[in-house]
Design a protein around this motif. Structure first.
Motif, PDB file in Angstrom:
ATOM      1  N   ARG A  58      21.652  24.864 -23.718  1.00  0.00           N
ATOM      2  CA  ARG A  58      20.533  24.364 -22.629  1.00  0.00           C
ATOM      3  C   ARG A  58      19.442  25.535 -22.555  1.00  0.00           C
ATOM      4  O   ARG A  58      18.358  25.076 -22.524  1.00  0.00           O
ATOM      5  N   GLU A  61      17.156  25.150 -25.333  1.00  0.00           N
ATOM      6  CA  GLU A  61      16.315  23.767 -25.179  1.00  0.00           C
ATOM      7  C   GLU A  61      15.155  24.415 -24.445  1.00  0.00           C
ATOM      8  O   GLU A  61      14.018  23.880 -24.357  1.00  0.00           O
ATOM      9  N   LEU A  62      15.724  24.738 -23.170  1.00  0.00           N
ATOM     10  CA  LEU A  62      14.614  25.295 -22.209  1.00  0.00           C
ATOM     11  C   LEU A  62      13.349  26.486 -22.521  1.00  0.00           C
ATOM     12  O   LEU A  62      12.466  26.715 -21.846  1.00  0.00           O
ATOM     13  N   THR A  63      13.970  26.837 -23.591  1.00  0.00           N
ATOM     14  CA  THR A  63      12.776  28.155 -24.232  1.00  0.00           C
ATOM     15  C   THR A  63      12.230  27.829 -25.550  1.00  0.00           C
ATOM     16  O   THR A  63      12.078  28.872 -26.061  1.00  0.00           O
ATOM     17  N   LEU A 261      11.034  33.500 -17.293  1.00  0.00           N
ATOM     18  CA  LEU A 261      11.396  31.972 -17.552  1.00  0.00           C
ATOM     19  C   LEU A 261      12.841  31.977 -18.208  1.00  0.00           C
ATOM     20  O   LEU A 261      13.624  31.109 -17.759  1.00  0.00           O
ATOM     21  N   THR A 264      15.424  32.358 -15.402  1.00  0.00           N
ATOM     22  CA  THR A 264      15.448  31.081 -14.455  1.00  0.00           C
ATOM     23  C   THR A 264      16.523  30.060 -15.432  1.00  0.00           C
ATOM     24  O   THR A 264      17.278  29.580 -14.846  1.00  0.00           O
ATOM     25  N   ALA A 265      16.104  30.130 -16.791  1.00  0.00           N
ATOM     26  CA  ALA A 265      16.843  29.136 -17.715  1.00  0.00           C
ATOM     27  C   ALA A 265      18.333  29.477 -17.627  1.00  0.00           C
ATOM     28  O   ALA A 265      19.047  28.513 -17.465  1.00  0.00           O
ATOM     29  N   ARG A 267      19.831  31.092 -15.299  1.00  0.00           N
ATOM     30  CA  ARG A 267      20.611  30.753 -14.131  1.00  0.00           C
ATOM     31  C   ARG A 267      20.874  29.312 -13.702  1.00  0.00           C
ATOM     32  O   ARG A 267      21.852  28.812 -13.241  1.00  0.00           O
ATOM     33  N   THR A 268      20.011  28.473 -14.137  1.00  0.00           N
ATOM     34  CA  THR A 268      20.010  27.151 -13.882  1.00  0.00           C
ATOM     35  C   THR A 268      20.985  26.442 -14.796  1.00  0.00           C
ATOM     36  O   THR A 268      21.542  25.792 -14.282  1.00  0.00           O
ATOM     37  N   ALA A 269      20.928  26.971 -16.120  1.00  0.00           N
ATOM     38  CA  ALA A 269      21.996  26.418 -17.160  1.00  0.00           C
ATOM     39  C   ALA A 269      23.438  26.688 -16.536  1.00  0.00           C
ATOM     40  O   ALA A 269      24.385  26.039 -16.657  1.00  0.00           O
ATOM     41  N   ALA A 271      24.421  27.147 -13.522  1.00  0.00           N
ATOM     42  CA  ALA A 271      24.920  26.405 -12.464  1.00  0.00           C
ATOM     43  C   ALA A 271      25.109  24.832 -12.834  1.00  0.00           C
ATOM     44  O   ALA A 271      26.162  24.218 -12.453  1.00  0.00           O
ATOM     45  N   GLU A 272      24.480  24.228 -13.891  1.00  0.00           N
ATOM     46  CA  GLU A 272      24.860  23.189 -14.261  1.00  0.00           C
ATOM     47  C   GLU A 272      26.118  23.058 -15.061  1.00  0.00           C
ATOM     48  O   GLU A 272      26.822  21.962 -14.708  1.00  0.00           O
TER      49      GLU A 272
ATOM     50  N   GLN B  27       6.148  24.637 -26.999  1.00  0.00           N
ATOM     51  CA  GLN B  27       5.979  25.753 -26.227  1.00  0.00           C
ATOM     52  C   GLN B  27       4.387  26.006 -26.012  1.00  0.00           C
ATOM     53  O   GLN B  27       3.901  26.657 -24.815  1.00  0.00           O
ATOM     54  N   ARG B  58      12.027  24.287  -9.538  1.00  0.00           N
ATOM     55  CA  ARG B  58      12.730  24.627 -10.623  1.00  0.00           C
ATOM     56  C   ARG B  58      11.965  24.095 -11.974  1.00  0.00           C
ATOM     57  O   ARG B  58      11.893  24.909 -12.817  1.00  0.00           O
ATOM     58  N   GLU B  61       9.172  25.957 -12.869  1.00  0.00           N
ATOM     59  CA  GLU B  61       9.364  27.155 -13.331  1.00  0.00           C
ATOM     60  C   GLU B  61       9.580  27.331 -14.650  1.00  0.00           C
ATOM     61  O   GLU B  61       9.354  28.241 -15.621  1.00  0.00           O
ATOM     62  N   LEU B  62      10.042  26.410 -15.200  1.00  0.00           N
ATOM     63  CA  LEU B  62      10.894  25.948 -16.427  1.00  0.00           C
ATOM     64  C   LEU B  62       9.933  25.549 -17.584  1.00  0.00           C
ATOM     65  O   LEU B  62      10.054  25.486 -18.657  1.00  0.00           O
ATOM     66  N   LEU B 261      11.188  18.731 -23.379  1.00  0.00           N
ATOM     67  CA  LEU B 261      11.323  20.016 -22.634  1.00  0.00           C
ATOM     68  C   LEU B 261      11.537  19.602 -21.003  1.00  0.00           C
ATOM     69  O   LEU B 261      12.121  20.006 -20.294  1.00  0.00           O
ATOM     70  N   THR B 264      14.519  17.695 -20.150  1.00  0.00           N
ATOM     71  CA  THR B 264      15.690  18.496 -20.154  1.00  0.00           C
ATOM     72  C   THR B 264      15.749  19.291 -18.784  1.00  0.00           C
ATOM     73  O   THR B 264      16.541  19.637 -18.192  1.00  0.00           O
ATOM     74  N   THR B 268      18.255  19.153 -15.936  1.00  0.00           N
ATOM     75  CA  THR B 268      19.190  20.503 -15.650  1.00  0.00           C
ATOM     76  C   THR B 268      18.872  20.803 -14.084  1.00  0.00           C
ATOM     77  O   THR B 268      19.769  21.233 -13.623  1.00  0.00           O
ATOM     78  N   ALA B 271      20.759  18.389 -11.753  1.00  0.00           N
ATOM     79  CA  ALA B 271      22.380  18.945 -11.794  1.00  0.00           C
ATOM     80  C   ALA B 271      22.583  20.198 -10.810  1.00  0.00           C
ATOM     81  O   ALA B 271      23.406  20.094  -9.947  1.00  0.00           O
ATOM     82  N   GLU B 272      21.590  21.050 -10.854  1.00  0.00           N
ATOM     83  CA  GLU B 272      21.767  22.121 -10.067  1.00  0.00           C
ATOM     84  C   GLU B 272      21.501  22.101  -8.757  1.00  0.00           C
ATOM     85  O   GLU B 272      22.190  22.525  -7.920  1.00  0.00           O
ATOM     86  N   GLN B 275      24.712  20.266  -7.076  1.00  0.00           N
ATOM     87  CA  GLN B 275      25.707  21.154  -6.822  1.00  0.00           C
ATOM     88  C   GLN B 275      25.304  21.762  -5.661  1.00  0.00           C
ATOM     89  O   GLN B 275      26.127  22.132  -4.595  1.00  0.00           O
TER      90      GLN B 275
END
Lengths: 365, 365
Positions: A58, A61-63, A261, A264-265, A267-269, A271-272, B27, B58, B61-62, B261, B264, B268, B271-272, B275
């Protein structure tokens, strides 16, 4: 073995990062960063190991693939229980492990994972993320130069496989039980002789009677070990792990060097993944349990006498640990209050609902 | 009111997106995309509304702020219960709501949120994400041109506030109870007269005796309404919402037009948030409950006779709905089997642990 050490290289890396720190470059100039994650777990633990691999995927993918995390199974880079040391020393940027493996350093390492008679899954998540638990743990971990992020919770674990039934506290005397950590320390107060063996050694040890009982995780993982063939009594619940959080230890210097970034990616990943692991287990454990029972496993609950004695032993142990460790004392006080509040709330809402459904569906056969 | 419609503009937007689809640009050339999310909920629901705001934050941010989601509280863009229609028509790209508000269109809309005597939180999450529930729901929703993503679960809700005690099924006859949806339909079979009122109207209606009872969510949200002053009996558990999933309805065309992106990031982040909402409630509900009890609330459990009669009525209702709706019949069959498996598993592990902790801590006083 040739191991790079990211701390040694950090001077150059820090310089490179400083020049990329401008927010305007967040999307256009993301630096390529590679992290190696050493895991305490093998690939065969399809839930636990996969949750960490999910985080790596993840984050990639997010970066746009720029933050590249590789996850190395137990033993590939460092010994399974050497993961925290490896992170602390900078051998790897991060380590996938369970905090309670390190209670030998300080018993306060227990809280992030699981404590006997501790927090169930809902309470554990609430404590870590919302209730102040993470801040207390981070304060405790700061001298180790690491933080730890939750990357999966197993839910309540089973209490393991026994060659003979446990009908009273007397049956615990001299019981050679493969159980580690705090659960083993509680049971030792009741006469159990805790044993340390690798998962792969449990089957022959039980078969030959070298040990009398062994606990691991729950149906999905236990099934792979085949223990129902050599120790048919399968006890529940695993009161030493009413839920268990897997942890990603991250060196603070590596974490703080990440662009916002990437942080954050990550921490979010995580949590998922924390939520996902529970769903994975909950979806697959029932089927595995059915197969185990079909294969001869006999389900048993601990008698009330045994759990009450163990609860007393756990409270005694916690009092002793609080004497020896100031971090343990501080975190335990907060945690115990939180536990009381959660149990009070739960027994008014989710617990009556769950008990109701259990009664109604059992009634339907 | 001047409302743009993204479907009308989609020709131009689709063309712009097509030119940006190359992975190499993920990107460096992320397009600016704005979504408006219409919510069925007001800002005052600090848990439910904040979970959706967390998703928006989020995702921003992502994506370096390029995927901009604004969340509009109930009524600001469309009526609270017109959210699904607004998404389907393309008035907004997405809507924050609860699927079961739309059971008037088809009872199968109930499954994504909550069904009486349905799945507890753990089972609901496992069913949606891992157990095949989401695929069944997506198949059902395809003709509406939408999908729905979980964005928070409240856990088991309370059963609401009653001016008089409910001691038997006879006490339900003629009871004017503010309860909507499937719970109301089940209770109507037992003589309840379900009422529809906005949250803000509950206090005066109970005070004046226009209604006899009202259910809302749980302590944290209920406290804001002050109902303990006008209906002191606070019942548990809310067996019509053993857990309740909030939903983000997304138009399929808008979703599929997003770069990978952004998709995703959205998945993500939801899902965060899913929870997080549970943790938020679990952390704050106990304190709110204490304040309610201090303020005069009297806690009561439904008698077994009442819940058993309601369970029978629910099964009767489900059989009727399966006759009328093919999607309901298909999803219900899968869901009911999953529920049985989950209850079987839960009663062997988490439930005994939670009951044990309840007994041990109550014993401590």
């Amino acid at each position: 073995m040739s191991r790079r050490n990211f701390l040694v290289q950090s001077g150059a890396m820090g310089g490179a990062l400083a020049s990329l720190a401008a927010p305007a470059l967040a999307q256009t100039g993301n630096p390529e960063i590679r992290w190696r994650v050493a895991s305490s777990y093998p690939r065969s633990l399809t839930g636990i190991f996969s949750a960490m691999e999910m985080v790596a995927k993840r984050v990639g993918e997010l970066t746009g693939g720029k933050f590249n995390i590789t996850v190395h199974p137990a033993g590939e880079l460092v010994p399974p229980l050497g993961v925290l040391d490896a992170v602390q020393k900078g051998t790897v940027e991060a380590g996938h492990s369970a905090s309670y493996f390190y209670i030998g350093k300080d018993p306060a390492f227990g809280f992030h994972t699981a404590m006997p008679f501790g927090l169930g899954l809902r309470a554990q998540n609430a404590w870590l993320y919302e209730g102040g638990g993470q801040a207390l743990i981070d304060e405790f971990l700061a001298p180790y130069d690491v933080t730890v992020m939750a990357v999966g919770n197993t839910g309540a674990q089973m209490a393991g496989w026994y060659r003979k039934e446990i009908k009273s506290v007397a049956d615990l005397k001299g019981l050679k039980f493969r159980i580690g950590g705090l659960g083993g320390m509680v049971l030792a107060k009741l006469g159990v002789v805790p044993q340390q063996l690798a998962a792969g050694d449990l089957y022959p040890a039980l078969e030959k009677g070298v040990i009398d009982a062994a606990e691991f995780v729950g149906p999905l993982d236990d099934e792979k070990l085949g223990l129902q063939k050599v120790a048919k009594y399968y006890y529940y619940p695993g009161w030493w792990e009413g839920s268990a959080t897997l942890g990603l230890f991250v060196h603070l210097k590596a974490l703080n060097a990440l662009p916002a970034l990437y942080q954050t990616a990550l921490r979010t990943a995580t949590a998922e993944a924390n939520q996902w692991l529970t769903m994975k287990y909950d979806n697959e454990n029932p089927q595995a349990l059915r197969r185990l029972v079909a294969g001869g496993a006999l389900l048993r609950a601990f008698p009330k006498e045994v759990t009450q004695a163990a609860f007393g032993a756990a409270n005694e142990l916690y009092a002793e640990m609080a004497e020896k460790s100031a971090p343990f004392k501080k975190i335990h006080a907060h945690w115990a209050k939180f536990r009381s509040e959660q149990v009070m709330w739960q027994q008014l809402c989710d617990l009556p609902f769950d008990n109701l459904m259990s009664a109604l569906l059992r009634g339907k056969g």
